[in-house]
Design an enzyme around this catalytic site. Structure first.
Site, mmCIF file in Angstrom:
data_model
loop_
_atom_site.group_PDB
_atom_site.id
_atom_site.type_symbol
_atom_site.label_atom_id
_atom_site.label_comp_id
_atom_site.label_asym_id
_atom_site.label_seq_id
_atom_site.Cartn_x
_atom_site.Cartn_y
_atom_site.Cartn_z
ATOM 1 N N LYS A 248 22.267 0.960 -6.171
ATOM 2 C CA LYS A 248 22.912 1.609 -7.320
ATOM 3 C C LYS A 248 24.085 2.486 -6.901
ATOM 4 C CE LYS A 248 18.659 1.537 -9.978
ATOM 5 N NZ LYS A 248 17.629 2.312 -10.671
ATOM 6 N N CYS B 105 12.027 7.744 -20.318
ATOM 7 C CA CYS B 105 12.156 6.313 -20.030
ATOM 8 C C CYS B 105 11.470 5.514 -21.131
ATOM 9 C CB CYS B 105 11.528 5.997 -18.683
ATOM 10 S SG CYS B 105 9.726 6.020 -18.749
ATOM 11 N N CYS C 116 5.637 6.647 -15.521
ATOM 12 C CA CYS C 116 5.059 6.378 -14.199
ATOM 13 C C CYS C 116 5.966 6.991 -13.156
ATOM 14 C CB CYS C 116 4.872 4.869 -13.987
ATOM 15 S SG CYS C 116 6.337 4.018 -13.364
ATOM 16 N N LYS D 11 16.862 -3.185 -4.862
ATOM 17 C CA LYS D 11 17.940 -2.815 -5.781
ATOM 18 C C LYS D 11 18.913 -1.845 -5.118
ATOM 19 C CE LYS D 11 14.929 -1.173 -8.805
ATOM 20 N NZ LYS D 11 14.230 -0.415 -9.856
ATOM 21 N N CYS E 110 7.169 -1.722 -21.083
ATOM 22 C CA CYS E 110 7.221 -1.639 -19.622
ATOM 23 C C CYS E 110 5.856 -1.966 -19.012
ATOM 24 C CB CYS E 110 7.664 -0.256 -19.169
ATOM 25 S SG CYS E 110 7.700 -0.144 -17.365
ATOM 26 N N ARG F 189 19.089 -6.900 -20.056
ATOM 27 C CA ARG F 189 19.882 -5.704 -19.750
ATOM 28 C C ARG F 189 21.319 -6.161 -19.493
ATOM 29 N NH1 ARG F 189 17.542 -2.520 -14.810
ATOM 30 N NH2 ARG F 189 15.909 -1.892 -16.259
ATOM 31 N N CYS G 88 12.529 6.342 -13.765
ATOM 32 C CA CYS G 88 13.665 5.742 -14.471
ATOM 33 C C CYS G 88 14.502 6.738 -15.270
ATOM 34 C CB CYS G 88 13.180 4.613 -15.373
ATOM 35 S SG CYS G 88 12.435 3.270 -14.450
ATOM 36 N N ARG H 244 23.575 -2.964 -8.895
ATOM 37 C CA ARG H 244 23.370 -2.973 -10.356
ATOM 38 C C ARG H 244 24.603 -2.425 -11.081
ATOM 39 N NH1 ARG H 244 17.637 -2.438 -11.512
ATOM 40 N NH2 ARG H 244 16.536 -3.668 -9.949
HETATM 41 FE FE1 SRM Z 1 13.930 1.633 -13.918
HETATM 42 C C1 SRM Z 1 11.600 -0.591 -12.931
HETATM 43 C C2 SRM Z 1 13.538 0.731 -17.108
HETATM 44 C C3 SRM Z 1 16.744 3.303 -14.685
HETATM 45 C C4 SRM Z 1 13.725 3.309 -10.937
HETATM 46 N N1 SRM Z 1 12.806 0.251 -14.841
HETATM 47 C C5 SRM Z 1 11.933 -0.611 -14.247
HETATM 48 C C6 SRM Z 1 11.429 -1.642 -15.259
HETATM 49 C C7 SRM Z 1 12.327 -2.821 -15.191
HETATM 50 C C8 SRM Z 1 9.943 -2.029 -15.135
HETATM 51 C C9 SRM Z 1 9.591 -3.231 -14.306
HETATM 52 O O1 SRM Z 1 10.027 -3.341 -13.155
HETATM 53 O O2 SRM Z 1 8.845 -4.051 -14.828
HETATM 54 C C10 SRM Z 1 11.610 -0.843 -16.571
HETATM 55 C C11 SRM Z 1 11.791 -1.670 -17.850
HETATM 56 C C12 SRM Z 1 11.212 -0.934 -19.028
HETATM 57 C C13 SRM Z 1 11.496 -1.549 -20.330
HETATM 58 O O3 SRM Z 1 10.541 -1.955 -21.015
HETATM 59 O O4 SRM Z 1 12.644 -1.625 -20.726
HETATM 60 C C14 SRM Z 1 12.736 0.085 -16.184
HETATM 61 N N2 SRM Z 1 15.003 1.858 -15.582
HETATM 62 C C15 SRM Z 1 14.623 1.495 -16.827
HETATM 63 C C16 SRM Z 1 15.544 2.075 -17.877
HETATM 64 C C17 SRM Z 1 15.723 1.186 -19.084
HETATM 65 C C18 SRM Z 1 15.015 3.465 -18.260
HETATM 66 C C19 SRM Z 1 15.585 4.070 -19.513
HETATM 67 O O5 SRM Z 1 14.755 4.556 -20.266
HETATM 68 O O6 SRM Z 1 16.792 4.104 -19.713
HETATM 69 C C20 SRM Z 1 16.801 2.288 -17.017
HETATM 70 C C21 SRM Z 1 17.695 1.080 -16.991
HETATM 71 C C22 SRM Z 1 18.859 1.289 -16.116
HETATM 72 C C23 SRM Z 1 19.924 0.237 -16.217
HETATM 73 O O7 SRM Z 1 20.500 0.117 -17.281
HETATM 74 O O8 SRM Z 1 20.218 -0.387 -15.195
HETATM 75 C C24 SRM Z 1 16.175 2.501 -15.650
HETATM 76 N N3 SRM Z 1 15.090 2.994 -12.961
HETATM 77 C C25 SRM Z 1 16.147 3.652 -13.505
HETATM 78 C C26 SRM Z 1 16.511 4.769 -12.691
HETATM 79 C C27 SRM Z 1 17.592 5.790 -13.017
HETATM 80 C C28 SRM Z 1 18.938 5.396 -12.515
HETATM 81 O O9 SRM Z 1 19.117 4.309 -11.969
HETATM 82 O O10 SRM Z 1 19.839 6.206 -12.644
HETATM 83 C C29 SRM Z 1 15.643 4.784 -11.614
HETATM 84 C C30 SRM Z 1 15.586 5.854 -10.515
HETATM 85 C C31 SRM Z 1 16.696 5.759 -9.560
HETATM 86 C C32 SRM Z 1 16.353 4.841 -8.434
HETATM 87 O O11 SRM Z 1 16.559 3.643 -8.561
HETATM 88 O O12 SRM Z 1 15.810 5.304 -7.419
HETATM 89 C C33 SRM Z 1 14.759 3.656 -11.787
HETATM 90 N N4 SRM Z 1 12.882 1.361 -12.198
HETATM 91 C C34 SRM Z 1 12.903 2.202 -11.123
HETATM 92 C C35 SRM Z 1 11.916 1.758 -10.175
HETATM 93 C C36 SRM Z 1 11.592 2.424 -8.815
HETATM 94 C C37 SRM Z 1 12.506 1.991 -7.750
HETATM 95 C C38 SRM Z 1 12.116 2.522 -6.410
HETATM 96 O O13 SRM Z 1 12.983 2.692 -5.561
HETATM 97 O O14 SRM Z 1 10.937 2.754 -6.158
HETATM 98 C C39 SRM Z 1 11.291 0.624 -10.755
HETATM 99 C C40 SRM Z 1 10.165 -0.231 -10.148
HETATM 100 C C41 SRM Z 1 10.623 -1.105 -9.045
HETATM 101 O O15 SRM Z 1 11.803 -1.301 -8.785
HETATM 102 O O16 SRM Z 1 9.729 -1.618 -8.385
HETATM 103 C C42 SRM Z 1 11.920 0.422 -12.029
HETATM 104 FE FE1 SF4 Z 2 8.460 1.895 -16.810
HETATM 105 FE FE2 SF4 Z 2 7.860 3.720 -15.013
HETATM 106 FE FE3 SF4 Z 2 10.410 3.084 -15.423
HETATM 107 FE FE4 SF4 Z 2 9.123 4.424 -17.248
HETATM 108 S S1 SF4 Z 2 9.540 5.150 -15.154
HETATM 109 S S2 SF4 Z 2 10.390 2.629 -17.631
HETATM 110 S S3 SF4 Z 2 7.074 3.630 -17.115
HETATM 111 S S4 SF4 Z 2 8.872 1.746 -14.609
#
Ligand code: SRM
Ligand code: SF4
Length: 570
Positions: free
Chosen positions: A209, A427, A472, A207, A433, A73, A476, A142
């Site tokens: 943001k 997502c 899930c 994390k 993922c 990323r 995201c 981030r």
């Molecule tokens: Fe996310 C984890 C993809 C934005 C909340 N996110 C992941 C992971 C890395 C899975 C993992 O931990 O193994 C995913 C990788 C999937 C893949 O195969 O690429 C993933 N997140 C993404 C992306 C690519 C979604 C997308 O379709 O665009 C976004 C990348 C953002 C970036 O460029 O930095 C992405 N993730 C977000 C957002 C939205 C935002 O930030 O505006 C959220 C919700 C906002 C927030 O953070 O509360 C988000 N991602 C999570 C979480 C839950 C965090 C939490 O507080 O519980 C996880 C899991 C974790 O951190 O344990 C996670």
């Molecule tokens: Fe993976 Fe869940 Fe984030 Fe979708 S919402 S990219 S399934 S961690």
């Protein structure tokens, strides 16, 4: 450090500022993976170890190692890339990745499918384009987002400047990235204070943001983030300063009610010259007060829920040494992107493209990567990734407008008519993922075909309705701020949430659980019919769902799980 802290805290502490055994692990040819502790550390370098989940059953049957590969990323504050940088990412995606580029919900690019032996070459090419992936993931600040809607007036310049300043100020200082990936010389770590003056040895509990919004557009979805800045104009229309928001977040776990999404609170107003000091204070309070025992309770939103906003604000003000004034009035009208052409004051134009769920590829029907490469090769236009997984080609000279329009049209990159599609995000989910419980990016287009058919039948085809899907509950694609939110529960099953505000200020509520494809369509069809029949002038779908009694209005935080009993409209 006490005995109680989570495993990740121990890994960070023992890592010698994020080095761990990554350098050795890269040389290990017997496996495509890296050891478990390094899998946590590599995130701080902007990478995830993944495996192709489509191939798991076959490889297990054949007793083969999983099909491991890395996701990288890139860190792109404000989502702005030069054409040269776009071309560099396009090249590495084709040389080392899976031949796709994935625009994310945080204005960055993800490259999937990079095998371990190609990691260093990939990162060196990214570095040569003056980009990197430091702190794109991990327990640090981030990628910083800022409003991307294509006005490019002084407000947007100020927002981008602030986003870049925040990003630079909060970047980890450890030289580990340069040493490991770019063959830099090993610099022996000094005192903790000197190596990481803001983060210290164990970085943040979780994390973090930040976003910068330019009203009336809330395209960054400011209420979903730990820290946010809202541009406030003075009487002359210049930036007077910024309202500061804290404590937003999306992630939760099914069945665990002490985890929940939360919309950020507006904490006060600060002058531009104080904005970075406030950010540093917020980050260090979270560093010191955040939960380092339970990672599911470690985001800033829980720190604020537990300690209270007033107590938190007082500590931020004390540490920053600056005053926070009372917040100023502001109005947001939407969270989406403004598609199509807009003109800049300098005679150049900007074209906002629709990229379905952020995935760019060359397929039999549309050559999207090739088309964008062709546009970038003219070296005139800037590429701006939006917070909604879309792309703006900016600063197009008048003589290239027609050509670029037709190229984009042919590649299927112009915005669709469907109001649902225009406001959709999914997502990544399967197959990369590791946390996905259900499909998302690969399934939402099929579901939208079915829903568009129902919307057309009710005369709603062009109405803007925000729909977001995730595989899930981590959130995201920010599904809890969508008027229609679909969250994976298990293979082919989704929870349906309704009633969020179109401007991104109110969470939705659970309407129905574990629906399959037919169940989702059957649940939404009567609500579409009622909306077509009984909506008031200008009433948004999310607001209607509440007024008509389909769901209760969501308060904040802990209220998310309350009062979710399915309430049918009379
Ligand atoms: Fe996310 C984890 C993809 C934005 C909340 N996110 C992941 C992971 C890395 C899975 C993992 O931990 O193994 C995913 C990788 C999937 C893949 O195969 O690429 C993933 N997140 C993404 C992306 C690519 C979604 C997308 O379709 O665009 C976004 C990348 C953002 C970036 O460029 O930095 C992405 N993730 C977000 C957002 C939205 C935002 O930030 O505006 C959220 C919700 C906002 C927030 O953070 O509360 C988000 N991602 C999570 C979480 C839950 C965090 C939490 O507080 O519980 C996880 C899991 C974790 O951190 O344990 C996670
Ligand atoms: Fe993976 Fe869940 Fe984030 Fe979708 S919402 S990219 S399934 S961690």
């Amino acid at each position: 450090m006490t005995d109680e802290v989570s495993r990740n805290e121990r890994i960070k502490e023992a890592s010698d500022y994020l080095r761990g055994t990554l350098a050795d692990g890269l040389r290990e040819e017997i496996t495509g993976a890296i050891v478990e502790d390094d899998q946590q550390l590599v995130k701080f370098h902007g990478m995830y170890l993944q495996d192709d989940r489509d191939l798991r059953p076959e490889r297990t049957r054949k007793k083969m190692e999983k099909a491991f590969a890395f996701m990288i990323r890139v860190r792109i504050p404000g989502g702005v890339l030069t054409p040269q940088q776009w071309l560099a990412l396009d090249q590495v995606a084709r040389d080392y990745g899976n031949h796709t580029m994935r625009l994310t919900t945080r204005q960055t690019v993800q490259l999937h499918g990079i095998i371990k032996s190609n990691l260093k070459a990939t990162l060196k090419e990214i570095d040569a384009a003056l980009l990197n992936s430091i702190a794109a993931c991990g327990d640090v600040n981030r990628n910083v987002m800022c409003g991307a809607n294509p006005d490019y007036g002084p407000d947007h310049v100020a927002a981008l400047d602030l986003a870049r300043a925040l990003s630079n100020h909060l970047l980890p200082h450890t030289p580990a990235y340069r040493e490991i990936w770019l063959d830099g010389e090993k610099i022996v770590g000094g005192e903790e204070e000197a190596v990481e003056p803001i983060y210290g040895k164990t970085y943040l509990p979780r994390k973090f943001k930040i976003v910068v919004a330019v009203p009336p557009s809330n395209d960054v979805d400011i209420f979903a983030h730990d820290l946010g800045y809202i541009a406030i104009r003075d009487d002359k229309g210049d930036i007077a300063g910024w309202n500061v928001t804290v404590g937003g977040g999306m992630g939760m776990t099914h069945g665990e009610e002490d985890t929940y999404p939360r919309t950020a609170d507006v904490m006060g107003f600060c002058k531009t010259e104080d904005a970075v000091k406030i950010a540093e204070a917020v980050v260090t309070v979270q560093r010191d007060w955040g939960d380092r025992v339970n990672r599911k309770h470690a985001r800033l939103k829980y720190t604020i829920e537990d300690r209270g906003l007033d107590f938190f604000r007082a500590e931020v003000v004390r540490r920053a040494g600056v005053l926070l004034e009372e917040a100023k009035p502001f109005v947001f009208t939407s969270t989406g992107d403004r598609y199509g052409w807009s003109d800049g004051a300098d005679g150049r134009s900007h074209l906002t493209l629709f990229v379905q769920n952020g995935r760019l590829a060359d397929s039999a029907v549309a050559k999207q990567m090739s088309t964008l490469r062709q546009i970038a090769q003219a070296h005139e236009s800037e590429f701006r990734i939006t917070p909604n997984q879309n792309l703006i080609v900016a600063n197009i000279p008048p003589e290239r407008r027609t050509e670029i329009h037709w190229l984009a049209k042919e590649a299927g990159l112009l915005a669709p008519v469907s109001g649902l599609r225009r406001n959709s995000m999914a997502c990544v989910a399967l197959p990369t993922c590791g946390l996905a419980l259900a499909e998302s990016e690969r399934y939402l287009p099929d579901l939208m075909r079915a829903l568009d058919e129902r919307l057309s039948a009710h005369g709603l085809a062009a109405d803007d309705i925000v729909i977001r899907m995730t595989g899930c509950p981590n959130g995201c694609a920010r599904p809890y701020l969508a008027e229609i939110g679909l969250v994976g529960k298990g293979p082919g099953r989704y929870n349906l949430y309704l009633g969020a505000a179109f401007d991104g200020s109110r969470l939705n509520k659970l309407f129905a659980e574990s629906l399959d494809h037919a169940g989702i369509v059957a649940a939404l069809d009567p609500i579409f019919a009622a909306y077509a029949d009984r909506r008031q002038k200008g009433e948004r779908f999310g607001d209607f769902c509440i007024r008509a009694g389909f769901v209760a209005a969501c308060g904040n935080g802990r209220d998310f799980h309350a009062n979710t009993g399915v309430k049918r409209a009379s």
